[in-house]
Design an enzyme around this catalytic site. Structure first.
Site, mmCIF file in Angstrom:
data_model
loop_
_atom_site.group_PDB
_atom_site.id
_atom_site.type_symbol
_atom_site.label_atom_id
_atom_site.label_comp_id
_atom_site.label_asym_id
_atom_site.label_seq_id
_atom_site.Cartn_x
_atom_site.Cartn_y
_atom_site.Cartn_z
ATOM 1 N N CYS A 1 36.421 101.135 -21.915
ATOM 2 C CA CYS A 1 36.769 100.486 -23.429
ATOM 3 C C CYS A 1 37.184 99.238 -23.361
ATOM 4 C CB CYS A 1 38.688 100.649 -24.485
ATOM 5 S SG CYS A 1 38.512 99.456 -25.884
ATOM 6 N N CYS B 1 38.368 96.607 -24.993
ATOM 7 C CA CYS B 1 39.964 96.331 -25.091
ATOM 8 C C CYS B 1 40.726 95.619 -23.637
ATOM 9 C CB CYS B 1 41.213 98.069 -25.318
ATOM 10 S SG CYS B 1 40.394 99.835 -25.850
ATOM 11 N N ASP B 2 39.199 96.110 -22.773
ATOM 12 C CA ASP B 2 40.301 95.171 -21.499
ATOM 13 C C ASP B 2 38.940 94.372 -21.404
ATOM 14 O OD1 ASP B 2 41.842 96.863 -21.824
ATOM 15 O OD2 ASP B 2 40.897 98.212 -20.737
#
Ligand code: NDP
Length: 316
Positions: A140, A143-144
């Site tokens: 992701c 997300c990261d």
């Protein structure tokens, strides 16, 4: 909290575009739906940046914001939305039964499956280890990606997701190596153009990942050129995987038919499965289109099919 043996007319499993759309339709039809969100509330769009192809948003919309709106719309019509994972099902009786979090039993006259699909991984030991210890392996980018600001990263995959994630990472990172096992991308032309023209993205066609390097934290990736058989190592601190998804349907395999990947079968032009009262929508049964708008469309169909089914069996 659900009571033991709570009974509902319509139970929806999953909270992506399919589940929430089914909820809006079912709630407006007074089916008083109960929706279980599952392990990834909001589904795959929670890890998507801009959605530019959902009609009604001329400027595009951020994926998580879009899912928040879907949820609000379902709540507006009094959908009972709960967090919980359906861990087992029993479709052997006319009234279907599901177990939530291994402890709560819910029975339902109709069930709409909208469990979506989850990210695939390469399956390398080094990938699993550095993913599970939070050492810099992720599926992701949204997300990261932030953690790799100003650093070099690698990303595997050649589809639309990979191109989208690579473009996202290229805004934050100094360099993104895009590792593609073939000599071409599978992604749509517009997405291909975006990555191929991005100066921060270096294409590594015909390359496969041999090992993600690093003890506790990613330090590099060992690659094999499958044309020349040459091995190379690239120095990166993050390793992203975007190689497609597998439908979340294994808990249904005792009762429902599915293809070899796990996409659930349904009757043509319908969301009916082979079990009366069980309907399927979204990516759990769609290996072909897999779009938010098609998922929403089949979520609507599933609620309409479930409503007709309830009428047929005399439940109002
Ligand atoms: P896809 O299945 O389309 O692509 C998967 C990619 O990963 C392919 O390039 C595939 O390679 C590669 N791959 C698979 N397994 C491996 C492996 N073991 N090692 C290396 N590479 C591997 O998945 P996506 O998630 O990209 O897209 C799914 C669907 O969602 C598609 O229909 C897509 O169009 C859609 N989508 C649309 C978006 C948009 O329009 N904004 C955004 C994201 C997704 P190969 O080609 O060699 O098989």
């Amino acid at each position: 909290m659900a009571e033991e043996n709570e009974h509902v007319k319509c139970l929806i499993i999953g909270s992506g575009p399919a589940g929430y759309t089914a909820a809006v339709y079912a709630a407006r039809a007074d089916m008083k739906p109960l929706l279980y969100q599952g392990p990834e509330p909001g589904g795959q769009l929670m890890i998507t940046t801009d959605v530019e192809n959902y009609p009604g948003y001329p400027e595009g919309i951020n994926g998580p914001k879009m899912m928040e709106d879907f949820k609000k719309q379902a709540e507006r019509f009094d959908t009972d939305i709960r967090y919980g994972l359906v861990t087992a099902v029993d479709f052997s009786n006319k009234v279907h039964s599901v177990t939530v979090d291994d402890k709560t039993t819910i029975t339902a006259d109709s069930i709409i499956i909208s469990t979506g699909a989850s990210a695939n991984w390469l399956g390398l030991d080094s990938e699993t280890r550095l993913r599970d210890n939070g050492g810099g392996v992720s599926a992701c980018a949204v997300c990261d990606g932030f953690f790799y600001k100003g650093q070099d990263v690698a990303l595997v995959g050649g589809g639309d997701s990979a191109c989208e994630e690579a473009s996202y990472l290229a805004k934050l990172c100094t360099k993104v190596y895009m590792i593609v096992r073939k000599d071409h991308l599978r992604a749509s032309k517009i997405m291909q153009k975006r990555v191929l023209e991005n100066p921060n993205i270096e294409m590594m066609f015909n390359h496969q990942t041999v090992e993600v390097l690093g003890d506790d934290q990613v330090t590099g990736v060992k690659l094999l050129n499958n044309k020349t058989n040459e091995e190379t190592t690239i120095d990166v601190t993050g390793f992203f995987v975007a190689i497609g998804h597998t439908p979340n349907t294994q808990i249904f395999k005792e009762y429902l038919d599915m293809d070899e990947v796990g996409y659930l079968d349904h009757e043509p032009d319908s969301t009916k499965t082979k079990v009366p009262g069980v309907f399927v929508s979204g990516d759990a049964s769609d290996s072909e289109y897999r779009q938010a708008v098609t998922a929403a469309g089949t979520g609507c169909m599933a609620a309409l099919d479930a409503e007709r089914y309830l009428t047929e069996i005399g439940i109002h």
